[in-house]
Design a protein around this motif. Structure first.
Motif, PDB file in Angstrom:
ATOM      1  N   PHE A  49       0.846  -1.126  -0.056  1.00  0.00           N
ATOM      2  CA  PHE A  49       0.005   0.066   0.027  1.00  0.00           C
ATOM      3  C   PHE A  49       0.937   1.162  -0.094  1.00  0.00           C
ATOM      4  N   ASP A  50       0.266   2.333  -0.438  1.00  0.00           N
ATOM      5  CA  ASP A  50       1.002   3.491  -0.545  1.00  0.00           C
ATOM      6  C   ASP A  50       1.118   4.315   1.148  1.00  0.00           C
ATOM      7  N   ALA A  51       2.009   4.065   1.688  1.00  0.00           N
ATOM      8  CA  ALA A  51       2.078   4.459   3.067  1.00  0.00           C
ATOM      9  C   ALA A  51       1.953   5.714   3.337  1.00  0.00           C
ATOM     10  N   LYS A  52       2.817   6.578   2.557  1.00  0.00           N
ATOM     11  CA  LYS A  52       3.135   8.043   2.720  1.00  0.00           C
ATOM     12  C   LYS A  52       1.532   8.622   2.208  1.00  0.00           C
ATOM     13  N   ALA A  53       1.030   8.207   1.113  1.00  0.00           N
ATOM     14  CA  ALA A  53      -0.272   8.818   0.870  1.00  0.00           C
ATOM     15  C   ALA A  53      -1.469   8.530   1.972  1.00  0.00           C
ATOM     16  N   CYS A  54      -1.470   7.387   2.624  1.00  0.00           N
ATOM     17  CA  CYS A  54      -2.748   7.148   3.520  1.00  0.00           C
ATOM     18  C   CYS A  54      -2.205   7.739   4.920  1.00  0.00           C
ATOM     19  N   MET A  55      -0.914   7.824   5.066  1.00  0.00           N
ATOM     20  CA  MET A  55      -0.499   8.423   6.552  1.00  0.00           C
ATOM     21  C   MET A  55      -0.314   9.996   6.566  1.00  0.00           C
ATOM     22  N   LYS A  56      -0.604  10.543   5.399  1.00  0.00           N
ATOM     23  CA  LYS A  56      -0.233  11.990   5.276  1.00  0.00           C
ATOM     24  C   LYS A  56      -1.143  12.642   6.322  1.00  0.00           C
ATOM     25  N   ASP A  57      -0.552  13.659   7.259  1.00  0.00           N
ATOM     26  CA  ASP A  57      -0.902  14.261   8.293  1.00  0.00           C
ATOM     27  C   ASP A  57      -1.536  13.538   9.451  1.00  0.00           C
ATOM     28  N   LYS A  58      -1.102  12.236   9.623  1.00  0.00           N
ATOM     29  CA  LYS A  58      -1.764  11.254  10.642  1.00  0.00           C
ATOM     30  C   LYS A  58      -0.692  11.651  11.651  1.00  0.00           C
ATOM     31  N   LYS A  59      -1.298  11.209  12.963  1.00  0.00           N
ATOM     32  CA  LYS A  59      -0.571  11.274  14.062  1.00  0.00           C
ATOM     33  C   LYS A  59      -0.977   9.954  15.006  1.00  0.00           C
ATOM     34  N   VAL A  60       0.152   9.536  15.453  1.00  0.00           N
ATOM     35  CA  VAL A  60       0.138   7.972  16.471  1.00  0.00           C
ATOM     36  C   VAL A  60       0.906   8.345  17.719  1.00  0.00           C
ATOM     37  N   LEU A  61       0.384   7.977  18.780  1.00  0.00           N
ATOM     38  CA  LEU A  61       0.924   7.911  20.014  1.00  0.00           C
ATOM     39  C   LEU A  61       1.124   6.591  20.620  1.00  0.00           C
ATOM     40  N   SER A  62       2.257   6.109  21.034  1.00  0.00           N
ATOM     41  CA  SER A  62       2.426   4.912  21.474  1.00  0.00           C
ATOM     42  C   SER A  62       2.796   5.057  22.908  1.00  0.00           C
ATOM     43  N   ILE A  63       1.988   4.217  23.859  1.00  0.00           N
ATOM     44  CA  ILE A  63       2.458   4.239  25.195  1.00  0.00           C
ATOM     45  C   ILE A  63       2.956   2.809  25.712  1.00  0.00           C
ATOM     46  N   PRO A  64       4.375   2.658  25.818  1.00  0.00           N
ATOM     47  CA  PRO A  64       4.686   1.472  26.117  1.00  0.00           C
ATOM     48  C   PRO A  64       4.663   1.356  27.768  1.00  0.00           C
ATOM     49  N   ILE A  65       4.765   0.061  28.466  1.00  0.00           N
ATOM     50  CA  ILE A  65       4.419  -0.311  29.617  1.00  0.00           C
ATOM     51  C   ILE A  65       5.390   0.319  30.499  1.00  0.00           C
ATOM     52  N   GLU A  74      14.304   0.121  22.826  1.00  0.00           N
ATOM     53  CA  GLU A  74      14.527  -0.127  21.762  1.00  0.00           C
ATOM     54  C   GLU A  74      13.463  -0.451  20.690  1.00  0.00           C
ATOM     55  N   LEU A  75      12.428  -1.191  21.023  1.00  0.00           N
ATOM     56  CA  LEU A  75      11.255  -1.162  20.094  1.00  0.00           C
ATOM     57  C   LEU A  75      10.788   0.092  19.822  1.00  0.00           C
ATOM     58  N   GLN A  76      10.794   1.022  20.777  1.00  0.00           N
ATOM     59  CA  GLN A  76      10.103   2.484  20.379  1.00  0.00           C
ATOM     60  C   GLN A  76      11.183   3.133  19.513  1.00  0.00           C
ATOM     61  N   LYS A  77      12.542   3.030  19.854  1.00  0.00           N
ATOM     62  CA  LYS A  77      13.422   3.613  18.415  1.00  0.00           C
ATOM     63  C   LYS A  77      13.136   3.130  17.086  1.00  0.00           C
ATOM     64  N   ALA A  78      13.031   1.939  17.050  1.00  0.00           N
ATOM     65  CA  ALA A  78      12.661   1.291  15.940  1.00  0.00           C
ATOM     66  C   ALA A  78      11.391   1.827  15.056  1.00  0.00           C
ATOM     67  N   THR A  91       4.731   9.830  18.455  1.00  0.00           N
ATOM     68  CA  THR A  91       5.194  10.083  19.798  1.00  0.00           C
ATOM     69  C   THR A  91       5.279   8.918  20.531  1.00  0.00           C
ATOM     70  N   THR A  92       6.342   8.646  21.470  1.00  0.00           N
ATOM     71  CA  THR A  92       6.360   7.896  22.556  1.00  0.00           C
ATOM     72  C   THR A  92       6.080   8.376  23.662  1.00  0.00           C
ATOM     73  N   TRP A  93       5.273   7.881  24.440  1.00  0.00           N
ATOM     74  CA  TRP A  93       4.720   8.461  25.622  1.00  0.00           C
ATOM     75  C   TRP A  93       5.584   8.144  26.890  1.00  0.00           C
ATOM     76  N   ASP A  94       6.703   8.739  27.202  1.00  0.00           N
ATOM     77  CA  ASP A  94       7.666   8.399  28.120  1.00  0.00           C
ATOM     78  C   ASP A  94       6.656   8.063  29.636  1.00  0.00           C
ATOM     79  N   ASN A  95       7.180   6.990  30.336  1.00  0.00           N
ATOM     80  CA  ASN A  95       6.505   6.857  31.730  1.00  0.00           C
ATOM     81  C   ASN A  95       7.520   5.849  32.340  1.00  0.00           C
TER      82      ASN A  95
END
Length: 365
Positions: A49-65, A74-78, A91-95
Motif C-alpha cells: 500500500f502507499d504508506a505516505k499517501a494514507c498516513m499524510k498528516d496522521k498522528k500516532v501516540l504509543s504508550i509502552p509499559i 529499543e522497540l520504540q526507537k525502531a 510520539t512515544t509517551w515516556d513513563n
C-alpha cells in the motif's frame, strides 16, 4: 496495577500428560530447530500500500509499559525510525510503569487529536478500559504491539493487535531440549503467569514435550515478575535438589536466566543442566557466548519496530490486520552467537532483509 499483573503465585508442578507418540519425534524436533537456524528472510504480512499517501498528516501516540525497560526503549526507537521514513508524526509517551502516567498518555492523545493510539511492550489494555473507551468515542483507533500470543483473543476495546508467536517459541524450546538430551528431556519450565502471554507460552512447551516424549518428566515453576530476583534462584535450587535428574531449565523470558544460572552453580549442576530461553536480550546472549546459557531464541527489535508500524498503518488506513507480528524467530547458540555483537545488542545477527522488504511493501522504492 492488579489487572496488569494478576494470578501471581509460586508453585512447582509435575506433569504426567499422555499423548499419542509421533512417528519420528527426533526428526520432527530437528526440523523445528532447522527452520529457525536459517538467516531470516522477509515475507510480506499483507498487501502492498502507499504508506505516505494514507498516513499524510496522521498522528500516532504509543504508550509502552515503561521506558525504564531496555526492550521497550529499543522497540520504540525502531518504531520511531519506521515512522520517520513514512513521514507521519509518531510520539512515544515516556513513563515509569505508573498507571496515572498511562492515563495521562491517553488523555494527551485525545486532547491533541491523534488518529491512533498504540499500547506497546506488554501493557495490558484492560488496565485502561475506561480511558480507551473515551479515546474510541473521540475517534481514535487503538492497537497493541508485542502483547498477545497468536492464540489469544484481544481485549474488546482494541481494534488491531500485532501478536507474537510465543507458542511457536515454546515449541522450539521443547524441541531444543528434546534434541540436546538425545530424546530424554527432564525439564524444569520457569514461567510467570502474571504476564499475559505466559500461559499459552508455557502450555506450548508442555504440549510439545508431551507429544515428543509422552513418558518424559516436566515440571513448572511459576514466579511473578515482581519476585524474580527473590524466588527464581531458590525455586530452581529446590527443584534440582528434589530431582537430580533434571537436565534442562527453560525460563520462558531470558532475563530470568540471570537468576537461574546461580542456582545451577550452587547445586553443582553447571554443565550437566542446560538453559534455553527466548527474547535475545543482549546480556543473556553474552551469557550464552560465555557458556552459561545453551540457546536463546532471538527476535530483532529493529525488525519488530517496522512490523509494528506496518500493522498500525494498516489499522489507520483501513486495511486488514496481520495475523501476527512479522518478526522471525532465530536460534542463537555457540555457533552463531558472535554475530549478535561483542558485547551483544538487540539487532545484530538477523540481517537487514526487513528494511528493503517493508520499504517495497510501503511503496517507498
Amino acid at each position: 496495577m492488579q489487572k496488569l499483573l494478576t494470578g501471581a503465585f509460586l508453585a512447582v508442578c509435575t506433569y504426567g500428560m499422555t499423548a499419542p507418540a509421533m512417528a519420528d519425534p527426533m526428526a520432527d524436533a530437528k526440523a523445528i530447530i532447522a527452520e529457525h537456524e536459517k538467516m531470516p528472510v522477509f515475507a510480506a504480512p499483507g498487501e502492498a500500500f502507499d504508506a505516505k499517501a494514507c498516513m499524510k498528516d496522521k498522528k500516532v501516540l504509543s504508550i509502552p509499559i515503561s521506558m525504564t525497560i531496555p526492550f521497550n526503549v529499543e522497540l520504540q526507537k525502531a518504531m520511531a525510525s519506521a515512522a520517520a521514513e513514512i513521514g507521519f508524526t509518531y510520539t512515544t509517551w515516556d513513563n515509569q510503569l505508573k498507571v496515572d502516567q498511562w492515563i495521562q498518555g491517553v488523555s494527551q492523545a485525545i486532547s491533541q487529536k491523534y488518529d491512533a493510539l498504540d499500547i506497546a511492550g506488554g501493557l495490558n489494555p484492560e488496565v485502561l478500559g475506561p480511558q480507551l473507551s473515551e479515546a474510541h468515542a473521540a475517534g481514535l483507533k487503538i492497537s497493541t504491539t508485542h502483547l498477545y500470543d497468536v492464540t489469544q483473543e484481544q481485549f474488546a476495546g482494541v481494534d488491531y493487535s500485532a501478536k507474537v508467536d510465543f507458542s511457536g517459541a515454546g515449541k522450539l524450546l521443547a524441541a531444543w531440549a528434546y534434541v540436546k538430551t538425545k530424546g530424554k528431556p527432564n525439564v524444569l519450565i520457569v514461567g510467570s503467569s502474571d504476564v499475559l502471554p505466559s500461559i499459552p507460552f508455557v502450555k506450548a512447551i508442555q504440549s510439545e514435550l508431551t507429544a515428543l516424549c509422552p513418558d518424559c518428566t516436566q515440571k513448572h515453576l511459576d514466579v511473578p515478575v515482581s519476585e524474580w530476583a527473590t524466588k527464581i534462584q531458590p525455586g530452581v535450587q529446590s527443584a534440582l535438589i528434589s530431582d537430580p535428574g533434571i537436565n534442562f531449565v527453560l525460563p520462558i523470558y531470558d532475563s530470568m536466566s540471570q537468576f537461574v544460572f546461580p542456582a545451577l552453580r550452587i547445586t553443582g549442576s553447571e554443565g550437566a543442566v542446560k538453559i534455553a530461553s527466548f527474547n535475545g536480550t543482549p546480556f543473556v546472549l553474552d551469557m550464552l557466548r560465555e557458556g552459561q546459557v545453551d540457546m536463546d531464541i532471538g527476535e530483532s527489535l529493529g525488525w519488530a519496530g517496522y512490523a509494528a508500524i506496518d500493522n498500525i498503518m494498516r489499522m489507520t488506513c483501513g486495511l486488514p490486520t496481520v495475523a501476527k507480528l512479522n518478526v522471525p524467530l532465530l536460534v542463537f547458540d555457540e555457533k552463531n552467537v558472535k554475530t549478535a555483537g561483542i558485547p551483544a545488542n538487540f539487532n545484530d545477527g538477523y540481517g537487514d532483509a526487513y528494511l528493503g522488504g517493508f520499504r517495497k511493501l510501503w511503496k517507498l522504492n
